[in-house]
Design an enzyme around this catalytic site. Structure first.
Site, short mmCIF file in Angstrom:
data_model
loop_
_atom_site.label_atom_id
_atom_site.label_comp_id
_atom_site.label_asym_id
_atom_site.label_seq_id
_atom_site.Cartn_x
_atom_site.Cartn_y
_atom_site.Cartn_z
N PRO A 145 0.78 -1.23 0.00
CA PRO A 145 0.00 0.00 0.00
C PRO A 145 0.82 1.29 0.00
O PRO A 145 1.86 1.38 0.67
CB PRO A 145 -0.83 -0.10 1.28
CG PRO A 145 -0.13 -1.08 2.13
CD PRO A 145 0.53 -2.05 1.18
N ASN A 146 0.33 2.21 -0.77
CA ASN A 146 0.86 3.58 -0.88
C ASN A 146 2.15 3.67 -1.70
O ASN A 146 2.62 4.78 -1.96
CB ASN A 146 1.06 4.22 0.51
CG ASN A 146 -0.24 4.24 1.30
OD1 ASN A 146 -1.24 4.75 0.81
ND2 ASN A 146 -0.25 3.67 2.49
N ARG A 173 5.23 10.83 -2.78
CA ARG A 173 5.00 10.51 -1.36
C ARG A 173 6.28 10.71 -0.55
O ARG A 173 7.28 10.03 -0.78
CB ARG A 173 4.56 9.05 -1.24
CG ARG A 173 4.42 8.55 0.18
CD ARG A 173 4.25 7.03 0.21
NE ARG A 173 4.13 6.57 1.58
CZ ARG A 173 4.34 5.32 1.96
NH1 ARG A 173 4.69 4.40 1.09
NH2 ARG A 173 4.22 4.98 3.23
N TYR A 202 11.40 8.59 0.73
CA TYR A 202 11.32 7.53 -0.29
C TYR A 202 11.93 7.92 -1.64
O TYR A 202 11.93 7.11 -2.56
CB TYR A 202 9.85 7.13 -0.48
CG TYR A 202 9.23 6.56 0.77
CD1 TYR A 202 9.71 5.38 1.34
CD2 TYR A 202 8.16 7.20 1.41
CE1 TYR A 202 9.16 4.87 2.50
CE2 TYR A 202 7.59 6.69 2.57
CZ TYR A 202 8.09 5.52 3.11
OH TYR A 202 7.55 5.00 4.26
N ASN A 217 8.07 -5.70 -1.20
CA ASN A 217 8.01 -4.57 -0.27
C ASN A 217 6.59 -4.55 0.28
O ASN A 217 5.68 -4.03 -0.37
CB ASN A 217 8.37 -3.25 -0.94
CG ASN A 217 8.45 -2.12 0.09
OD1 ASN A 217 7.92 -2.25 1.20
ND2 ASN A 217 9.09 -1.03 -0.27
N ALA A 226 3.26 -0.87 4.65
CA ALA A 226 2.72 -0.87 6.03
C ALA A 226 2.25 -2.25 6.47
O ALA A 226 2.23 -2.54 7.68
CB ALA A 226 1.59 0.15 6.14
N GLU A 251 12.39 -9.75 1.44
CA GLU A 251 11.67 -8.57 1.93
C GLU A 251 12.57 -7.36 1.71
O GLU A 251 13.76 -7.38 2.09
CB GLU A 251 11.37 -8.74 3.42
CG GLU A 251 10.70 -7.53 4.06
CD GLU A 251 10.55 -7.71 5.58
OE1 GLU A 251 10.67 -8.84 6.09
OE2 GLU A 251 10.32 -6.67 6.25
N HIS A 273 12.86 -2.89 1.75
CA HIS A 273 12.32 -1.59 2.13
C HIS A 273 13.21 -0.50 1.56
O HIS A 273 14.45 -0.63 1.57
CB HIS A 273 12.24 -1.44 3.65
CG HIS A 273 11.35 -2.46 4.28
ND1 HIS A 273 9.98 -2.36 4.27
CD2 HIS A 273 11.64 -3.63 4.88
CE1 HIS A 273 9.46 -3.42 4.87
NE2 HIS A 273 10.45 -4.22 5.24
N ARG A 304 13.33 4.47 12.17
CA ARG A 304 12.14 5.35 12.13
C ARG A 304 11.26 5.09 13.37
O ARG A 304 11.76 4.67 14.41
CB ARG A 304 11.41 5.11 10.81
CG ARG A 304 12.32 5.40 9.59
CD ARG A 304 11.61 5.15 8.28
NE ARG A 304 10.45 6.03 8.13
CZ ARG A 304 9.49 5.82 7.23
NH1 ARG A 304 9.55 4.79 6.41
NH2 ARG A 304 8.47 6.66 7.14
C1 DQA Z 1 8.44 0.92 3.62
C2 DQA Z 1 8.54 1.15 5.13
C3 DQA Z 1 7.18 0.95 5.79
O1 DQA Z 1 7.27 1.21 7.19
C4 DQA Z 1 6.18 1.92 5.22
O2 DQA Z 1 4.90 1.69 5.76
C5 DQA Z 1 6.14 1.91 3.73
C6 DQA Z 1 7.38 1.79 2.99
C7 DQA Z 1 9.78 1.22 2.91
O3 DQA Z 1 9.91 0.80 1.76
O4 DQA Z 1 10.64 1.89 3.47
O5 DQA Z 1 5.10 2.11 3.13
O6 DQA Z 1 8.13 -0.46 3.40
#
Ligand code: DQA
Length: 145
Positions: free
Chosen positions: A10-11, A18, A23, A73, A76, A100, A102, A109
């Site tokens: 998501p997002n 964003r 990011y 990825n 959240a 996995e 990120h 964070r």
């Molecule tokens: C994320 C880190 C997560 O905490 C966050 O909710 C994201 C992006 C990252 O790629 O750094 O949406 O997965």
């Protein structure tokens, strides 16, 4: 022809606009182009993004059935989705690969980001290097195939 599934939660469809300080300012199309350029000849990068937990779980079922390696990825969902964790285990428990990734380093964070319910069933975790997190994961996938 080997295919790598690059799945984004998501997002992450909002990458580029964003929180660019966290990011970066490049979007998913740029990530797809970078990974396609990194992949050896004959490899296909199938990059997808969804805001829907069920859809993401369905894509992991697809990987479990096909045996395709996954770069995930979970965004959240990382921090609380046991459904996604169980689907990731369907890929890795029989010996498949799921890395996995990120963009940011969640451990540097907010406290809620320090927990990943996915890491325990992932083949490995790469975090904190922006698009290079994905690129390093891809190099691992192609190097171990
Ligand atoms: C994320 C880190 C997560 O905490 C966050 O909710 C994201 C992006 C990252 O790629 O750094 O949406 O997965």
């Amino acid at each position: 022809m080997p295919t790598v599934l690059v799945l984004n939660g998501p997002n992450l469809g909002r990458l580029g606009s964003r929180e660019p300080d966290v990011y970066g300012s490049a979007d998913l199309d740029a990530l797809r182009a970078e990974l396609t350029a990194t992949a050896p000849a004959g490899w296909t990068i199938d990059l997808r993004q969804t805001d829907d937990e069920g859809e993401l779980i369905g894509w992991l079922h697809e990987a479990a059935d096909s045996g395709a390696p996954v770069i995930l990825n979970p965004a959240a969902f990382t921090h609380y989705s046991y459904g996604l964790r169980d689907a990731a285990a369907l890929v890795t428990k029989p010996g498949g690969t799921l890395i996995e990734v990120h963009l940011s380093n969640p451990h540097a964070r907010e406290t809620f980001r320090h927990t990943s319910v996915i890491s325990g069933v992932a083949s490995g975790v790469i975090a904190g290097f922006g698009f290079d997190s994905y690129r390093l994961a891809l190099l691992q996938v192609v190097g171990s195939s």
